[in-house]
Structures are given as C-alpha cells and as structure tokens.
Design a protein around this motif. Structure first.
Motif, PDB file in Angstrom:
ATOM      1  N   ARG A 340      34.384  39.187  49.991  1.00 27.18           N
ATOM      2  CA  ARG A 340      34.218  39.097  48.551  1.00 27.18           C
ATOM      3  C   ARG A 340      35.132  40.105  47.860  1.00 27.18           C
ATOM      4  O   ARG A 340      35.184  41.276  48.220  1.00 27.18           O
ATOM      5  CB  ARG A 340      32.763  39.399  48.187  1.00 27.18           C
ATOM      6  N   LEU A 341      35.885  39.625  46.859  1.00 29.40           N
ATOM      7  CA  LEU A 341      36.725  40.502  46.057  1.00 29.40           C
ATOM      8  C   LEU A 341      36.545  40.088  44.602  1.00 29.40           C
ATOM      9  O   LEU A 341      36.968  38.995  44.202  1.00 29.40           O
ATOM     10  CB  LEU A 341      38.198  40.395  46.466  1.00 29.40           C
ATOM     11  N   ARG A 344      35.559  36.385  43.435  1.00 29.65           N
ATOM     12  CA  ARG A 344      36.131  35.351  44.301  1.00 29.65           C
ATOM     13  C   ARG A 344      35.840  35.652  45.760  1.00 29.65           C
ATOM     14  O   ARG A 344      35.826  36.815  46.178  1.00 29.65           O
ATOM     15  CB  ARG A 344      37.641  35.269  44.084  1.00 29.65           C
ATOM     16  N   PHE A 346      37.091  35.125  49.632  1.00 28.93           N
ATOM     17  CA  PHE A 346      38.222  34.782  50.503  1.00 28.93           C
ATOM     18  C   PHE A 346      37.668  34.484  51.890  1.00 28.93           C
ATOM     19  O   PHE A 346      37.058  35.347  52.526  1.00 28.93           O
ATOM     20  CB  PHE A 346      39.225  35.936  50.552  1.00 28.93           C
ATOM     21  N   TYR A 372      42.986  40.326  55.592  1.00 26.90           N
ATOM     22  CA  TYR A 372      42.507  40.600  54.231  1.00 26.90           C
ATOM     23  C   TYR A 372      42.207  42.093  54.066  1.00 26.90           C
ATOM     24  O   TYR A 372      42.714  42.754  53.147  1.00 26.90           O
ATOM     25  CB  TYR A 372      41.215  39.828  53.939  1.00 26.90           C
ATOM     26  N   TYR A 423      47.808  41.391  41.061  1.00 29.12           N
ATOM     27  CA  TYR A 423      46.365  41.479  41.297  1.00 29.12           C
ATOM     28  C   TYR A 423      46.076  41.570  42.793  1.00 29.12           C
ATOM     29  O   TYR A 423      46.829  41.045  43.624  1.00 29.12           O
ATOM     30  CB  TYR A 423      45.659  40.261  40.703  1.00 29.12           C
ATOM     31  N   GLN A 424      44.954  42.218  43.125  1.00 29.16           N
ATOM     32  CA  GLN A 424      44.604  42.398  44.531  1.00 29.16           C
ATOM     33  C   GLN A 424      44.400  41.066  45.251  1.00 29.16           C
ATOM     34  O   GLN A 424      44.685  40.945  46.445  1.00 29.16           O
ATOM     35  CB  GLN A 424      43.332  43.252  44.647  1.00 29.16           C
ATOM     36  N   GLY A 425      43.920  40.066  44.543  1.00 32.04           N
ATOM     37  CA  GLY A 425      43.732  38.755  45.162  1.00 32.04           C
ATOM     38  C   GLY A 425      45.042  38.182  45.675  1.00 32.04           C
ATOM     39  O   GLY A 425      45.078  37.484  46.704  1.00 32.04           O
ATOM     40  N   GLU A 426      46.129  38.494  44.983  1.00 30.74           N
ATOM     41  CA  GLU A 426      47.451  38.030  45.427  1.00 30.74           C
ATOM     42  C   GLU A 426      47.879  38.747  46.702  1.00 30.74           C
ATOM     43  O   GLU A 426      48.561  38.171  47.552  1.00 30.74           O
ATOM     44  CB  GLU A 426      48.476  38.245  44.311  1.00 30.74           C
ATOM     45  N   ASN A 429      46.158  36.829  49.476  1.00 23.47           N
ATOM     46  CA  ASN A 429      46.850  35.557  49.746  1.00 23.47           C
ATOM     47  C   ASN A 429      48.131  35.785  50.537  1.00 23.47           C
ATOM     48  O   ASN A 429      48.454  35.047  51.477  1.00 23.47           O
ATOM     49  CB  ASN A 429      47.180  34.846  48.433  1.00 23.47           C
TER      50      ASN A 429
END
Length: 596
Positions: A340-341, A344, A346, A372, A423-426, A429
């Motif tokens: 979880r981030l 969202r 992952f 991750y 962003y950290q989500g990128e 990915n």
C-alpha cells in the motif's frame, strides 16, 4: 563649340570600342580559352557495380543480377512531332514485347531537351537471357544504346529483411546530397544496405574525351577506373536466420541471437517483407498492405520498437540495490503479495506473496514486492542513473540506421518533458519495468550480455568490411563493487531457468544450463490506428501483455545471448521458453557452443 562636343563624343565612343576589343581579344583570352576547352572536352562517368552482402559462411545474401539497360538517342521529337520516337518505341516493343511503350515514351519526353546531347535511359533493366539473343541486331541501330545494368537481387526474399534492408531508386533529395546517385540510380534505403551504402556503392570511374562541334569523339585523354565490388561479410548465419523465422511462425515480435561480444548471428523482426519488391518499385497495393497492417511489418522493431521491459530489468536493478549502500545481498523484505502506498495498492504477480525475500529469491521468483520496497529505499535517481549506465534508454551503437533511444523515467526526464513533479508511485512502476519505461529489444540483449560478462558490448551486424574485421570494443561500465557482486545476480539468473522456483524452469529444455530473466510487460493502451483497422473480436489480443525472455548460455561459460519478445504473448516464459530452448539447441547443433 558644337563641333568640339561632337568630336569629343565621337572620340569617346571609339576609345570605348578599342578598350572593349582589347578586353575581349587579350584580357579575356584565358577565360574564353577555358570555356572553349570545356566545350570540346567531355567527361563520361561509368557506374561501379555494387558490392555483394554475404553471411559469415560467405553465402550470398544480396547480389547483383546481370542485365542491361536501354537508352534512346536525344532529339527524336521536334515540337509535337513524335513520329521518330514512336517508330523507335515500336521497334523496341517488336523485339521485347514485355516492354511498356507508354512508360518509355513518358520517361523519354521528361528528359529530352534541346540542350541534352546524351542518350536517354528509357528501360532500367532487361534480364541477360532476354537481351543476349537480340543484342547484335539492336546494337546496329544508331538510335539505340544498350549497356550493362546489374539489378539488386535478394535470394532469401523476406528472410532477415529488417537487417539487410534494400536498395531502390534514389529520389531528388538524395541526389542533391550525393550527386553520384544521378549516375548510379539506386541507393540503400534501409538496414545494412543504407548504413554501409557509401562503401557498398563504390566510386564511379571517369573518362575524359575530346569531341568536335557535333559531339563526336575525337580521342580519349585519360581514364580513371571504377572502384567497385566492395563486398561486405556479416556475422549473420543464414541457416540460423532461417531457423528462427520458422520458430516464430505467425507470431509478432523479435528474436536476437548475439554472442556476448556483440556479434549478431541472427535477428528477426516479425512479420517480415520481401525485399525484392522494392528494387524496381513496389506497387501501391503492396505498399498500402505494409503500411496499414496492424503488425507494422515495415518498422524495424529490433532498434525502433519501444516496449516496456517488465521484470527483465530486475537483474540490473537488483545489482544497483545491493551496491547502493542502503541495501546489500543479505537485505530482506517480507512479501505479502501487495503493498500500500497512499491510496493505491501495488500488487505482486503472486497473490499470496513470496514471504521472506532477498535479492536472489526476488530475481529467481520475480518478486515485485522486493523491488517495490527496495525502490523506496534506493530512490529513483540512483535507479535511473544506474540503468542508463547499463545501456537502457540509450542507443546501442549498432550498425543499422534509425535507432531509437527509448526512455528510462526519472525526475529530470519528467520535469523536462511534462513540467510536472515526480511521485513515489512512479518510482514503484519503474522498479518493475512499467509506466513510462520504454526500451528496444537490442538494448535488452546488450543489457543481458552485461549481466553475463560484466562488459557492455556494441552490437554489430557486419563481420568484415573489405579485408578489415569489424570488432568494436565492449564498454567497461560497472563499478568495482558492482563487478564484485555480479556473481550473485548471475547465480539468480541461472536459478530462473533451472531451480524449481524459477519463473522459466517449466519452459526451458536446453541441452546445457542457461541463465536468464522472464518478463511480462503490460500494454498501456491500444493505438487509435489499431482500433480503426482491427476487428472488434480481436481487440482482446491487443490488451494482452508482451512476453519477454532474455537469456545467456551456457550459464557457467557465457557465449551467446538469446532475447525473445512476443508482442501480446502473455506470460514471458510460457510464450517464449520453447523458442529460446530450440535456438540454444540449434546453436549447439551448428557447432557454435564450445564445451568446457
């Protein structure tokens, strides 16, 4: 007073005339002597024969078919009177019924003018066997000129089409850049034919002759012979190239077979197209079929196709992690199957997770959770810088034209391209080869060679350029610490293909152990052009992930890299394992695998 003015004007006129006569007869003598000489001395050029392209066993790949061209004398038309031209065209048709009279007339009229005193080429190529029985009779006519004109021929048709490329008629822009093309007529348009065009085409010969006012030759002053038959030997083995095409039957994607030093033994981009269609001019029907195909057969995906690499980058990224100073080979995470981030989630490909995981297990089982969590510790800056240094997102330097760069996402890249923050989500990915991450298949093959040997090779199709071997030196890009820790990654890659938990273990059946990494790269969308051209019930195919499997072998003595990417193939190992296995076994059968 008036008389004095008249006398003065009269004197000035005569002085002006005398000065002009002196200038023309004395001072301009050198200029008009040079002009006269240019009008009486004519330069004739002779086209060189294009060099042949051969495979590593000297099997012809691109050759020259013997034939002749036909030219007609200038000034066969006066104004609108075409009777003499029609008569000559009718004669040509009577001798060679297959000729296109309308095309000949159109070609002639486009080039005929009062100022042109040279014969006009109206038929580019007539086969040797057609012209020889007629040569003596046709050559007796003063209005017809027959001269040798070889035509490029590709004996293997569509095999290795994206590597070899083709020659076709030079356009005006190309002629303006290289005036010799006006004489040669054809130029390399793609692949090896284009990259090595200046070498293959040779240098035209020159002949200086003296002619009279009627353009009739009086004597030959000097002659410079052509420099021709510049043959090019490739690393390609056409036996292997044929074989990989059979393995890839009806699939779309790429295969690369390269030794660890960068020599390309075979490489296929599928579907392929027949090179011979382009030599004399492809029909609009064939061209439209190529350009409108949803499989993009005209694109050299080996160097110009951009794909998300998926999990294949986990080998190099794992090496970056364990040499970062914040993680090492003993660092572990606990994989639960998701992370979880913010708002969202992952997810890992394995819903139940992998449990306690270090870098070796993460590569062997392709654990997303490890990458991750590691990405958040190491950071995108260190990740992207390291991956670019390892050859991703940059040109490989291969000897093929129009190579693309690709993208390794980073803060700086996003700021420059989109003017937006990172962003950290990128980062997450990017850690599994998704998002905006895009590479070419040859970048992946080169990256795999680096994992195998510790050196980054420069892929090269050519083996010998004339009498000179072409062996570009691999690059030393790893840090001392990375070289020290590289065996950890190599053992994990061997486990991918040989250990029970390896993602490729069930799909590999080679005669000797190999090492590698699978990858399943999700597609982000379907291009609008594909949507318009593809039937609705086939849309599910384009939503499927690309399947990667990049390997080196033998695992304990790396000699070759085999990289396979099947577009919309689904799971990496399942879609590609049998193809990779068959290629290694074929390399062994052909005697290329040296046993310890």
């Amino acid at each position: 007073m008036k008389i004095k003015i008249i006398i003065t004007l009269f004197a000035l006129v005569w002085i002006g005339l005398i000065v002009r006569v002196f200038h023309l007869s004395v001072q301009s003598n050198d200029y008009y002597e040079t002009l006269s000489e240019n009008n009486s001395i004519k330069t004739e050029f002779s086209a060189p024969v294009r060099g042949e392209i051969l495979d590593r066993s000297l099997e012809p790949i691109a050759i020259n078919e013997l034939g002749f061209k036909i030219a007609l004398a200038p000034h066969l038309t006066k104004g609108k009177d075409t009777e003499r031209l029609d008569h000559e065209i009718a004669y040509l048709k009577s001798m060679i019924p297959s000729l296109d009279a309308e095309k000949i007339a159109k070609t002639y009229k486009m080039q005929d003018s009062y100022y042109n005193h040279s014969f006009i080429d109206v038929v580019d190529f007539v086969p040797h066997e057609t012209i020889i029985p007629l040569y003596s009779l046709m050559n007796l006519r003063e209005t017809i000129q027959i001269s040798p004109s070889p035509k490029r021929l590709y004996p293997y048709g569509s095999v290795a089409s994206h590597l070899i490329g083709y020659v076709s008629k030079a356009n005006q822009k190309e002629i303006d850049t290289d005036p010799s093309l006006k004489l040669l007529g054809h130029v390399g348009k793609n692949g090896i034919e284009k990259y090595y065009n200046s070498y293959l085409q040779g240098v035209a010969g020159e002949r200086h002759i003296k002619v009279n006012a009627h353009n009739v030759e009086i004597e030959e002053l000097d002659r410079t012979p052509t420099q021709e038959n510049h043959n090019l030997v490739l690393n390609i083995d056409m036996r292997l190239q044929n074989y990989i095409g059979q393995l890839f039957d009806k699939k779309v994607g790429t295969i690369i077979v390269m030794d660890v030093h960068g020599a390309v033994y075979a490489a296929g981009n599928y579907p392929e197209y027949d090179l011979n269609s382009f030599v004399s001019g492809i029909s609009s029907t064939e061209w439209n079929a190529l350009m409108n195909s949803v499989d993009a057969p005209f694109t050299n995906k080996l160097i110009s196709g951009l794909y998300p690499p998926g999990s294949t980058i986990k080998t190099g990224l794992g090496l970056i992690y364990i040499t970062s100073g914040v993680m090492d080979e003993y660092s572990t995470i606990f994989s639960t199957g998701s992370m979880r981030l913010g708002n969202r989630t992952f997810r890992d490909w394995k819903k139940t997770g992998h449990g306690v995981t270090n870098v070796s297990k993460a590569i062997t089982e392709s654990c997303d959770d490890y990458f991750y969590q590691g990405a958040l510790q190491v950071g995108i800056d260190r990740m992207s810088t390291g991956l670019i240094r390892m050859g991703l997102g940059k040109k490989t330097g291969i000897d093929l034209p129009n190579e693309f760069i690709g993208t390794v996402p980073s803060r700086a890249w996003k700021r420059a391209k989109f003017h937006k923050p990172w962003y950290q989500g990128e980062t997450l990915n990017t850690s599994i080869g998704q998002g905006d991450f895009l590479i070419t298949p040859f970048q992946m093959a080169r990256f795999t060679a680096l994992m195998a040997t510790g050196y980054l090779p420069i892929p090269h199709v050519a083996k010998m350029i004339g009498d000179n071997p072409y062996t570009p030196v691999p690059l030393d890009v790893l840090t001392p610490t990375e070289k020290e820790k590289l065996p950890i990654i190599q053992r994990a890659m061997k486990a991918v293909c040989n250990d029970p938990g390896g993602t490729a273990r069930s799909f590999v059946s080679t005669r000797f152990p190999i090492a590698g990494k699978t990858g399943t790269a999700q597609t982000t969308g379907i291009a609008q052009g594909v949507k318009e051209r593809q039937k609705e019930h086939d849309m599910d195919y384009f939503k499927r992930s690309h399947a990667w499997f990049t390997t080196y072998g033998p695992a304990d003595d790396p000699q070759f890299v085999v990289t396979v990417m099947v577009e919309h193939g689904g799971h990496g190992g399942e879609a590609t394992g049998s193809i990779v296995s068959a290629i290694y076994n074929k390399l062994d059968e052909l005697g290329y695998i040296k046993k310890q």
